[in-house]
Scaffold this motif. Structure first.
Motif, PDB file in Angstrom:
ATOM      1  N   ALA A  83       3.000  -0.142  18.329  1.00 34.82           N
ATOM      2  CA  ALA A  83       3.573  -0.119  16.982  1.00 34.82           C
ATOM      3  C   ALA A  83       2.502  -0.025  15.897  1.00 34.82           C
ATOM      4  CB  ALA A  83       4.435  -1.363  16.758  1.00 34.82           C
ATOM      5  N   VAL A  84       1.326  -0.552  16.184  1.00 35.57           N
ATOM      6  CA  VAL A  84       0.233  -0.541  15.215  1.00 35.57           C
ATOM      7  C   VAL A  84      -0.646   0.663  15.537  1.00 35.57           C
ATOM      8  CG1 VAL A  84      -1.682  -1.864  14.238  1.00 35.57           C
ATOM      9  CG2 VAL A  84       0.388  -3.048  15.024  1.00 35.57           C
ATOM     10  N   SER A  85      -0.216   1.832  15.035  1.00 32.52           N
ATOM     11  CA  SER A  85      -0.915   3.067  15.377  1.00 32.52           C
ATOM     12  C   SER A  85      -0.610   4.160  14.364  1.00 32.52           C
ATOM     13  CB  SER A  85      -0.492   3.553  16.771  1.00 32.52           C
ATOM     14  OG  SER A  85       0.873   3.924  16.770  1.00 32.52           O
ATOM     15  N   GLU A  86      -1.472   5.145  14.353  1.00 39.38           N
ATOM     16  CA  GLU A  86      -1.270   6.283  13.457  1.00 39.38           C
ATOM     17  C   GLU A  86       0.025   7.043  13.750  1.00 39.38           C
ATOM     18  OE1 GLU A  86      -3.440  10.362  11.849  1.00 39.38           O
ATOM     19  OE2 GLU A  86      -4.561   9.004  13.164  1.00 39.38           O
ATOM     20  N   PRO A  87       0.301   7.402  15.020  1.00 37.83           N
ATOM     21  CA  PRO A  87       1.551   8.145  15.256  1.00 37.83           C
ATOM     22  C   PRO A  87       2.795   7.388  14.774  1.00 37.83           C
ATOM     23  CG  PRO A  87       0.147   8.272  17.184  1.00 37.83           C
ATOM     24  CD  PRO A  87      -0.479   7.267  16.261  1.00 37.83           C
ATOM     25  N   VAL A  88       2.810   6.076  14.961  1.00 37.83           N
ATOM     26  CA  VAL A  88       3.986   5.301  14.575  1.00 37.83           C
ATOM     27  C   VAL A  88       4.145   5.242  13.062  1.00 37.83           C
ATOM     28  CG1 VAL A  88       5.027   2.987  14.598  1.00 37.83           C
ATOM     29  CG2 VAL A  88       4.205   4.036  16.731  1.00 37.83           C
ATOM     30  N   VAL A 108       3.805   0.714   6.646  1.00 37.67           N
ATOM     31  CA  VAL A 108       2.773  -0.273   6.966  1.00 37.67           C
ATOM     32  C   VAL A 108       3.131  -0.918   8.297  1.00 37.67           C
ATOM     33  CG1 VAL A 108       1.549  -2.337   6.191  1.00 37.67           C
ATOM     34  CG2 VAL A 108       2.573  -0.809   4.489  1.00 37.67           C
ATOM     35  N   SER A 109       2.177  -0.954   9.226  1.00 37.28           N
ATOM     36  CA  SER A 109       2.373  -1.635  10.501  1.00 37.28           C
ATOM     37  C   SER A 109       1.036  -2.220  10.935  1.00 37.28           C
ATOM     38  CB  SER A 109       2.905  -0.664  11.565  1.00 37.28           C
ATOM     39  OG  SER A 109       3.243  -1.355  12.743  1.00 37.28           O
ATOM     40  N   GLY A 110       1.026  -3.524  11.208  1.00 42.21           N
ATOM     41  CA  GLY A 110      -0.245  -4.144  11.546  1.00 42.21           C
ATOM     42  C   GLY A 110      -0.108  -5.440  12.301  1.00 42.21           C
ATOM     43  N   PHE A 128      -1.616   2.377   7.824  1.00 39.51           N
ATOM     44  CA  PHE A 128      -0.847   2.791   6.656  1.00 39.51           C
ATOM     45  C   PHE A 128      -0.605   4.291   6.725  1.00 39.51           C
ATOM     46  CE2 PHE A 128      -3.600  -0.684   5.522  1.00 39.51           C
ATOM     47  CZ  PHE A 128      -2.816  -1.517   4.754  1.00 39.51           C
ATOM     48  N   ALA A 129       0.511   4.720   6.164  1.00 36.15           N
ATOM     49  CA  ALA A 129       0.752   6.153   5.965  1.00 36.15           C
ATOM     50  C   ALA A 129       1.581   6.305   4.705  1.00 36.15           C
ATOM     51  CB  ALA A 129       1.477   6.765   7.162  1.00 36.15           C
ATOM     52  N   TRP A 130       1.391   7.436   4.034  1.00 35.98           N
ATOM     53  CA  TRP A 130       2.190   7.785   2.868  1.00 35.98           C
ATOM     54  C   TRP A 130       2.283   9.292   2.806  1.00 35.98           C
ATOM     55  CZ3 TRP A 130      -1.677   3.942   1.989  1.00 35.98           C
ATOM     56  CH2 TRP A 130      -2.980   4.458   1.905  1.00 35.98           C
ATOM     57  N   VAL A 141      -6.366   3.543   8.726  1.00 35.63           N
ATOM     58  CA  VAL A 141      -6.386   2.194   9.276  1.00 35.63           C
ATOM     59  C   VAL A 141      -7.382   1.348   8.489  1.00 35.63           C
ATOM     60  CG1 VAL A 141      -8.162   2.675  11.035  1.00 35.63           C
ATOM     61  CG2 VAL A 141      -6.494   0.830  11.411  1.00 35.63           C
ATOM     62  N   GLN A 142      -7.058   0.086   8.334  1.00 36.27           N
ATOM     63  CA  GLN A 142      -7.953  -0.871   7.699  1.00 36.27           C
ATOM     64  C   GLN A 142      -8.054  -2.103   8.595  1.00 36.27           C
ATOM     65  OE1 GLN A 142      -9.569  -0.641   4.341  1.00 36.27           O
ATOM     66  NE2 GLN A 142      -9.216   1.416   5.140  1.00 36.27           N
ATOM     67  N   HIS A 143      -9.162  -2.812   8.461  1.00 33.64           N
ATOM     68  CA  HIS A 143      -9.381  -4.047   9.205  1.00 33.64           C
ATOM     69  C   HIS A 143      -9.678  -5.141   8.192  1.00 33.64           C
ATOM     70  CE1 HIS A 143      -9.394  -1.867  12.995  1.00 33.64           C
ATOM     71  NE2 HIS A 143     -10.094  -0.943  12.348  1.00 33.64           N
TER      72      HIS A 143
END
Length: 170
Positions: A83-88, A108-110, A128-130, A141-143
């Motif tokens: 779930a915490v991924s770019e494709p998702v 947002v998924s993290g 994140f995606a927009w 992605v951020q950490h």
């Protein structure tokens, strides 16, 4: 100064105001698709009176099932990437756009913590995606560091600022 030191209520409110100004100026509407932030991005955007002129919907899809049923995230993406991924997050944007017909969507998924992290996705990892369409969606992605509240605050601030920059530069 670490980002969590600046992700105060005032900073979140200011970021929300700035994004609202851009949305109104561009006559855009927005939808949010949130997991780890639990609707906080939508909350900040709707704190302002008159926000119904630019906020169409906020979808909190915390579970994988909700991501699939409400946003059309594929089981294949969840199985292959988590779930915490770019494709998702890209699929979350596409699903939010399709479900709401908003002009732009943010996802947002993290891993907010304190548990749930792994070696490849430690606590504080947030995708994140927009985008205005699946074809022009941006993902990053951020950490983040800190406790659960701090990670979530930083994620909300980053999402608001990211969408604003995307709209201003797009």
């Amino acid at each position: 100064m670490p980002l969590n030191d600046v992700a105060t209520d005032d900073a979140l409110s200011e970021a929300g105001e700035q994004l609202a100004t851009v949305l109104l100026k561009q006559r855009q509407t927005i939808a949010t698709a949130e997991s780890c932030t639990g609707g906080w991005v939508a909350k900040v955007l709707t704190d302002r009176a008159g926000s119904s002129s630019y906020v169409l919907a906020g979808l909190v899809t915390y579970s994988n099932e909700a991501k699939q049923e409400l946003l059309g995230v594929t089981d294949a993406s969840l199985q292959a990437h988590g779930a915490v991924s770019e494709p998702v997050v890209r699929e979350m944007v596409a699903g939010a756009l399709a479900a709401t017909r908003a002009g732009v969507a943010v996802a947002v998924s993290g891993v907010a913590g304190p548990g749930g992290g792994s070696d490849d996705k430690p606590v504080g990892t947030v995708w994140f995606a927009w985008g205005r369409s699946p074809a022009d969606t941006e993902a990053v992605v951020q950490h983040f560091k800190g406790d659960r509240d701090s990670v979530r605050r930083q994620a909300v601030l980053f999402a608001l600022q990211g969408v604003r920059a995307y709209l201003e530069n797009g």
